[in-house]
Design an enzyme around this catalytic site. Sequence first.
Site, PDB file in Angstrom:
ATOM      1  N   CYS A 112     -64.252   5.204   1.498  1.00 19.16           N
ATOM      2  CA  CYS A 112     -64.136   3.656   0.721  1.00 19.16           C
ATOM      3  C   CYS A 112     -65.337   2.665   1.105  1.00 19.16           C
ATOM      4  CB  CYS A 112     -62.933   3.124   1.074  1.00 19.16           C
ATOM      5  SG  CYS A 112     -61.563   4.169   0.670  1.00 19.16           S
ATOM      6  N   HIS A 245     -62.887  -4.929   0.015  1.00 19.59           N
ATOM      7  CA  HIS A 245     -62.300  -3.732  -0.627  1.00 19.59           C
ATOM      8  C   HIS A 245     -61.048  -3.818  -0.912  1.00 19.59           C
ATOM      9  CE1 HIS A 245     -61.465   0.473  -0.880  1.00 19.59           C
ATOM     10  NE2 HIS A 245     -60.850   0.694   0.365  1.00 19.59           N
ATOM     11  N   ASN A 275     -56.376   1.157  -5.042  1.00 21.97           N
ATOM     12  CA  ASN A 275     -57.565   1.547  -4.155  1.00 21.97           C
ATOM     13  C   ASN A 275     -58.289   2.337  -4.919  1.00 21.97           C
ATOM     14  OD1 ASN A 275     -59.405   2.465  -2.519  1.00 21.97           O
ATOM     15  ND2 ASN A 275     -57.927   2.592  -0.730  1.00 21.97           N
TER      16      ASN A 275
END
Length: 318
Positions: A112, A245, A275
């Site tokens: 990520c 994020h 996500n």
Amino acid sequence: MYSRIAGTGSYLPAAVVSNADLEQRMETTDEWIRERTGIQRRHRAAPGETTVDMAEHAARAALLAAGRDARDVDLIIVATCTPDLVFPNPGVMLQKRLGCVGGPAFSVEAACSGFIYAMSLADKFIRAGESKCALVVGSETLSRITNHDDRGTAILFGDGAGAVLLEAHAEQGIISTHLRADGNYQDLLYCSGGISRGHAPGGDHIVMAGSEVFKMAVTMLGRIVDETLAANGLPKSAVDWLVPHQANIRIIQATAKKLDMPMERVIVTVQEHGNTSTASVPLALDAGVRDGRIKRGELLLLEAFGGGFTWGSALVRY
Ligand code: COA
């Protein structure tokens, strides 16, 4: 010479999986998902739609926003954990689609945090005089590595892409980037199979120890935002926008609190797409730019945390 954001773009596939859809499939509730994660829906790539397909949409949108022609692009970096093929890398596939062959094109895998890693690399190419116009993309088809029967992970992940066009500029854009990794935590968040080790029976899936990952993410992100400001001698109040994020609203809130920032100054898109790993930061950035909240000259703090563990931040004058 500095690198500056010339344009941003993003893409979300049309199909939407709502919390109500997940209630039909597994033992969960819309209320639980919203309270624990902030997520309301996630997008899913159509059958046959790939990471490079989505990267192309986002890249073209960023080029358009910057008013630049694809032939200006002399560097492509695609961050992803879900490439179309083992090789060639998604960067060269995108290069061919855009018709800008010749310059370097490659991919970065840092889970990520991949987009922050890729952006940091592109910034270094530009500062070194090796690139004048760099396309940095985060794109993921995480639905292809999600166990859709595991309520601990299936509720979290979605598909999408985001892109940023960076250009060489005399004025400062990217001020500093900070990349970190600690390979001791591989077992807390990983994909269960791959080429060299062999594919997992039943398919390769994201495996995660949710609450352990949660605690580490809050700690490490809190630390890196402090380090980023300290490295530049800036007070917390200097930051106009936190562009985090988008993994979990509670992680985002914890980082905002660490920065003494009200949530009105945080770009939050997690409710819309869950996500999306490497796509998450550029998706949020593009949302903030397009709806007019983020304005030229403002100071942005970008951050991400992911499997590995990897984490990182970028301080950017937009
Ligand atoms: N619906 C309902 N209940 C669920 C559930 C779901 N989708 N998923 C887990 N639960 C249950 C658990 O089984 C557990 O039940 P138990 O107490 O009977 O054993 C309970 O809820 C609490 O589980 P826990 O994992 O401790 O919940 P949590 O508050 O930590 O939330 C996550 C789980 C996954 C939402 C949270 O840990 C998280 O977001 N972690 C970080 C994830 C992340 O950001 N990863 C990527 C980093 S890049």
